[in-house]
Design a protein around this motif. Structure first.
Motif, PDB file in Angstrom:
ATOM      1  N   LEU A 175       0.827  -1.214   0.000  1.00  0.00           N
ATOM      2  CA  LEU A 175       0.000   0.000   0.000  1.00  0.00           C
ATOM      3  C   LEU A 175       0.858   1.260   0.000  1.00  0.00           C
ATOM      4  O   LEU A 175       0.624   2.186  -0.782  1.00  0.00           O
ATOM      5  CB  LEU A 175      -0.942   0.001   1.207  1.00  0.00           C
ATOM      6  CG  LEU A 175      -2.059  -1.047   1.205  1.00  0.00           C
ATOM      7  CD1 LEU A 175      -2.907  -0.921   2.471  1.00  0.00           C
ATOM      8  CD2 LEU A 175      -2.944  -0.918  -0.028  1.00  0.00           C
ATOM      9  N   MET A 178       2.506   2.281  -3.362  1.00  0.00           N
ATOM     10  CA  MET A 178       1.708   2.682  -4.522  1.00  0.00           C
ATOM     11  C   MET A 178       2.204   4.022  -5.059  1.00  0.00           C
ATOM     12  O   MET A 178       2.547   4.925  -4.299  1.00  0.00           O
ATOM     13  CB  MET A 178       0.230   2.773  -4.144  1.00  0.00           C
ATOM     14  CG  MET A 178      -0.400   1.431  -3.797  1.00  0.00           C
ATOM     15  SD  MET A 178      -2.067   1.575  -3.086  1.00  0.00           S
ATOM     16  CE  MET A 178      -2.932   2.389  -4.433  1.00  0.00           C
ATOM     17  N   GLU A 180       0.711   6.478  -6.483  1.00  0.00           N
ATOM     18  CA  GLU A 180      -0.116   7.609  -6.077  1.00  0.00           C
ATOM     19  C   GLU A 180      -1.063   7.183  -4.954  1.00  0.00           C
ATOM     20  O   GLU A 180      -1.677   6.121  -5.010  1.00  0.00           O
ATOM     21  CB  GLU A 180      -0.940   8.137  -7.267  1.00  0.00           C
ATOM     22  CG  GLU A 180      -0.093   8.731  -8.386  1.00  0.00           C
ATOM     23  CD  GLU A 180      -0.971   9.327  -9.482  1.00  0.00           C
ATOM     24  OE1 GLU A 180      -2.203   9.361  -9.289  1.00  0.00           O
ATOM     25  OE2 GLU A 180      -0.418   9.736 -10.506  1.00  0.00           O
ATOM     26  N   GLY A 181      -1.145   8.023  -3.959  1.00  0.00           N
ATOM     27  CA  GLY A 181      -2.102   7.789  -2.878  1.00  0.00           C
ATOM     28  C   GLY A 181      -1.746   6.666  -1.945  1.00  0.00           C
ATOM     29  O   GLY A 181      -2.636   6.117  -1.281  1.00  0.00           O
ATOM     30  N   GLY A 182      -0.465   6.311  -1.837  1.00  0.00           N
ATOM     31  CA  GLY A 182      -0.069   5.209  -0.976  1.00  0.00           C
ATOM     32  C   GLY A 182      -0.380   5.470   0.493  1.00  0.00           C
ATOM     33  O   GLY A 182      -0.937   4.613   1.192  1.00  0.00           O
ATOM     34  N   ARG A 184      -2.585   7.517   1.734  1.00  0.00           N
ATOM     35  CA  ARG A 184      -4.034   7.533   1.935  1.00  0.00           C
ATOM     36  C   ARG A 184      -4.580   6.102   1.998  1.00  0.00           C
ATOM     37  O   ARG A 184      -5.454   5.786   2.809  1.00  0.00           O
ATOM     38  CB  ARG A 184      -4.708   8.315   0.810  1.00  0.00           C
ATOM     39  CG  ARG A 184      -6.208   8.521   1.013  1.00  0.00           C
ATOM     40  CD  ARG A 184      -6.772   9.400  -0.093  1.00  0.00           C
ATOM     41  NE  ARG A 184      -6.131  10.698  -0.118  1.00  0.00           N
ATOM     42  CZ  ARG A 184      -6.503  11.727   0.638  1.00  0.00           C
ATOM     43  NH1 ARG A 184      -7.524  11.589   1.478  1.00  0.00           N
ATOM     44  NH2 ARG A 184      -5.861  12.888   0.556  1.00  0.00           N
ATOM     45  N   ALA A 185      -4.041   5.218   1.153  1.00  0.00           N
ATOM     46  CA  ALA A 185      -4.483   3.821   1.154  1.00  0.00           C
ATOM     47  C   ALA A 185      -4.144   3.145   2.479  1.00  0.00           C
ATOM     48  O   ALA A 185      -4.943   2.365   3.023  1.00  0.00           O
ATOM     49  CB  ALA A 185      -3.841   3.070  -0.009  1.00  0.00           C
ATOM     50  N   VAL A 186      -2.958   3.447   3.025  1.00  0.00           N
ATOM     51  CA  VAL A 186      -2.581   2.881   4.325  1.00  0.00           C
ATOM     52  C   VAL A 186      -3.534   3.386   5.409  1.00  0.00           C
ATOM     53  O   VAL A 186      -3.988   2.618   6.278  1.00  0.00           O
ATOM     54  CB  VAL A 186      -1.130   3.242   4.670  1.00  0.00           C
ATOM     55  CG1 VAL A 186      -0.807   2.858   6.110  1.00  0.00           C
ATOM     56  CG2 VAL A 186      -0.167   2.543   3.726  1.00  0.00           C
ATOM     57  N   ILE A 188      -6.645   4.353   5.141  1.00  0.00           N
ATOM     58  CA  ILE A 188      -7.939   3.685   5.015  1.00  0.00           C
ATOM     59  C   ILE A 188      -7.846   2.238   5.497  1.00  0.00           C
ATOM     60  O   ILE A 188      -8.724   1.738   6.208  1.00  0.00           O
ATOM     61  CB  ILE A 188      -8.428   3.752   3.546  1.00  0.00           C
ATOM     62  CG1 ILE A 188      -8.712   5.205   3.152  1.00  0.00           C
ATOM     63  CG2 ILE A 188      -9.669   2.888   3.350  1.00  0.00           C
ATOM     64  CD1 ILE A 188      -8.993   5.391   1.667  1.00  0.00           C
ATOM     65  N   GLY A 189      -6.752   1.557   5.112  1.00  0.00           N
ATOM     66  CA  GLY A 189      -6.575   0.159   5.488  1.00  0.00           C
ATOM     67  C   GLY A 189      -6.504  -0.029   6.993  1.00  0.00           C
ATOM     68  O   GLY A 189      -7.143  -0.930   7.558  1.00  0.00           O
TER      69      GLY A 189
END
Length: 654
Positions: A175, A178, A180-182, A184-186, A188-189
């Motif tokens: 995550l 990534m 782009e947006g790594g 942010r993904a973390v 959310i996760g």
């Protein structure tokens, strides 16, 4: 709550008493590592922070996570003993949502210092979250699983924890990496996993407090010292705590060195470092699950020395396997595919998998032993003491490994030193707690010399005083009975057996009680019965052979009257046990009364059986009745039980 008809540890995942707890623990461990690994990658590769260089980031994050274990384990142990464990778990999972919400906010901030400082604070708070959950986790299982399930349950939890660690690291790395947006993904996760954990924990069944009147001591330092003294009150438990803490020392050395080992020794890229973590996690998970199979669903601490041997052997072999490895051709480092194409690298991975599997065999029975032997009212506080010791040992492992590397040692040399130190530490622990050695010898004897079948072993009580009375067929009867019993047995044995060179030394080490005929040695005679009464008074299991000596012709000899003298001093239920098919084996007397005349004369893996009958209340016991009970078990039990002698003579020895 015991379910003796349980067929497999995996079947526990279909039951409410275990499944919600398992998945709560799994999601918590996974979220811990998703968050920590993503943060570590963030400050190592993506952010430039002058006051937290990449070389110190991993150390700082690890230290902050461990610090709450030192500060708050004592308090968390008190809370777990005082409160309903299901309610406490729900509070902890609600706390996790708040911490991960704060971490999610920090991951998407633009101000680097605010971002990093807040995430460091969240690392400390997640360490606090794990500190609160730790005593609850290990104190929960004994309240919901029976003795025959506790090893399998611990194996499942240990396996699940390492799989969750592995998945958390992999997902966190993917995550945050990534394009782009790594971050942010973390964010959310982490929040999503915390929310899922809170939903799952709602299904954990009520688990009443074991000491609801406990007054909380708010001083973590005095309470920590009190917990360590409390654990020291039971030497077997305390030394098992030290043994588990050593396992964490051992594991931390390897886990902390995987990235550098992959890069500097194996010449691999980041994928190779991840592969080492996968191999290690799969190994320890497999070893943990094997415990139930190998232990025949009892708490088999005989696996602990076996695991310790494996930890040393494969650590030493890893040193040799990592010496003189081929360098990559035409590239700075091996890709994953190129690494796997080299046959020499498979030996390295096999050693890692086997030493990790050995660590699983080593740790799971120790955890189960502590859970069963610790006083119920203090169980969580003793687990808290274990967490404190674990943290101290892990810190010591970092300091010692760092000192060795700073002095010029290579990583394989550090692994070698750790493996050799493991042999010394394990040997010292086993000499302090000889019960491990007896159970190890019993395990080896009943797996690799005989094929042991247990029948009616549920009749041997898992708690409270009891006498196990068996026919006496061979020099290894006590060892076979030790393998069959879910609890340690203190044996009364003919004093002449102690003159046998190897077995005599072993029986002295495990504090067997020598007994002699009263006419021959009245002092030894009286001391034996006093010690036997003490064993029963302390609520332990006493093992006796009422025939008084090993049979010379295979028949059941008359039971003597010593059993009555024991019961007069300290009444306890008597469990009749038949040892079947040991007559004619290497360790029995045949061929003119000689034993061990022809080693393995019946070959390897000859079948023997231990059959236990229902306990006879103390008030109803007589030598005649006990002999009849054992004789009945012999006649109904096996292919070659041997004839039963009918006449009964009364005597003064057991």
């Amino acid at each position: 709550m015991s379910h003796p008809d349980q067929t497999s540890q995996f079947a526990l995942l279909g039951q409410r008493r275990f499944a919600p707890f398992f998945w709560t623990q799994f999601l918590g461990a996974g979220n811990d590592n998703l968050f920590k690994f993503a943060f570590t990658v963030l400050v190592t590769y993506q952010l430039q922070v002058e006051w937290l260089p990449p070389s110190l980031a991993g150390l700082a994050i690890g230290a902050l996570f461990i610090l709450p274990f030192l500060l708050f384990s004592a308090t968390s142990g008190q809370l777990a003993d005082k409160l309903d464990k299901a309610l406490l778990m729900r509070f902890v999972k609600s706390l996790e949502i708040g911490i991960m919400g704060l971490a999610a906010w920090a991951f998407v901030q633009d101000a680097v210092n605010v971002r990093v400082v807040t995430l460091l604070a969240c690392v400390f708070l997640m360490g606090l979250h794990s500190t609160l959950f730790g005593p609850v986790k290990f104190a929960y299982l004994p309240q919901h699983l029976g003795e025959r399930e506790i090893t399998g349950g611990n194996g499942m939890v240990e396996m699940g924890t390492f799989v969750a660690i592995l998945l958390g690291n992999v997902v966190g790395g993917l995550l945050i990496g990534m394009a782009e947006g790594g971050a942010r993904a973390v964010a959310i996760g982490c929040v999503a996993v915390a929310l899922l954990g809170r939903v799952v924990v709602q299904f954990v069944p009520p688990t009443p407090a074991t000491d609801p009147t406990l007054k909380i001591n708010p001083n973590p330092f005095t309470e920590t010292w009190r917990n360590l003294k409390l654990a020291h009150g039971n030497l077997v438990v305390f030394r098992s705590l030290l043994g588990i803490s050593w396992m964490w020392f051992f594991g931390a050395v390897f886990l902390s060195q995987f990235p550098a080992f992959a890069k500097e020794v194996l010449h691999g890229n980041e994928q190779v470092a991840s592969l080492l973590l996968v191999v290690f996690s799969v190994g320890i998970g497999t070893g943990s699950l094997l415990c139930e199979v190998l232990s025949k669903r009892h708490v088999e601490i005989g696996l602990v020395p076996l695991g310790a041997i494996g930890m040393t052997v494969f650590s030493v072999d890893l040193y040799f396997a990592a010496t003189g490895l081929p360098l990559p051709q035409g590239a700075a480092s091996y890709t994953l595919g190129a690494f796997l194409a080299q046959p020499a690298h498979w030996r390295v991975m096999l050693d890692l998998a086997l030493l990790a599997g050995s660590a699983g065999l080593y740790s799971v029975p120790m955890y189960a032993l502590i859970q069963l032997r610790a006083p119920k009212s203090h169980r969580a506080r003793i687990i808290a003491a274990n967490n404190i010791l674990n943290a101290l040992f892990m810190i010591a492992s970092s300091l010692i490994a760092g000192a060795l590397l700073g002095a010029g040692a290579t990583i394989p040399q550090v692994f070698l030193a750790t493996g050799l130190a493991n042999a010394l530490v394990a040997g010292y622990i086993f000499l302090l707690v000889p019960e491990y050695l007896l159970r190890f010898l019993a395990f080896m004897l009943t797996r690799f010399v005989y094929r042991l079948k247990l029948t009616g072993d549920a009749h041997i009580p898992t708690e409270g005083a009891a006498i196990v009375a068996a026919n006496h067929v061979s020099f290894v009867d006590a060892i076979v009975l030790a393998a069959a019993s879910p609890r340690p047995i203190r044996f009364m044995m003919d004093h002449r057996i102690f003159a046998t060179p190897v077995l005599g030394a072993l029986f002295r080490l495990v504090k067997a009680i020598p007994v002699a005929p009263q006419k021959e040695d009245p002092v030894v005679y009286e001391r034996a019965f006093a010690e036997a009464a003490k064993v029963l008074a302390e609520g332990d299991v006493l093992g006796i052979f009422p025939e008084g000596s090993i049979t010379r012709d295979g028949t059941l000899q008359p039971f003597k009257g010593g059993i009555m003298k024991i019961l007069e001093r300290q009444p306890a239920p008597v469990v009749p046990v038949a040892l079947v098919n040991l007559w004619g084996s290497t360790f029995s007397r045949i061929e003119g009364g000689r034993a061990m005349a022809r080693p393995l004369r019946r070959g390897l893996f000859s079948r023997v059986e231990v059959i236990a009958g229902p306990a006879i209340p103390a008030a109803l016991v007589t030598p005649e009745r006990l002999q009849t009970a054992v004789g009945t078990l012999l006649h109904t039990g096996g292919p070659n039980p041997g004839p039963v002698a009918v006449p009964v003579a009364r005597s003064s020895t057991p």
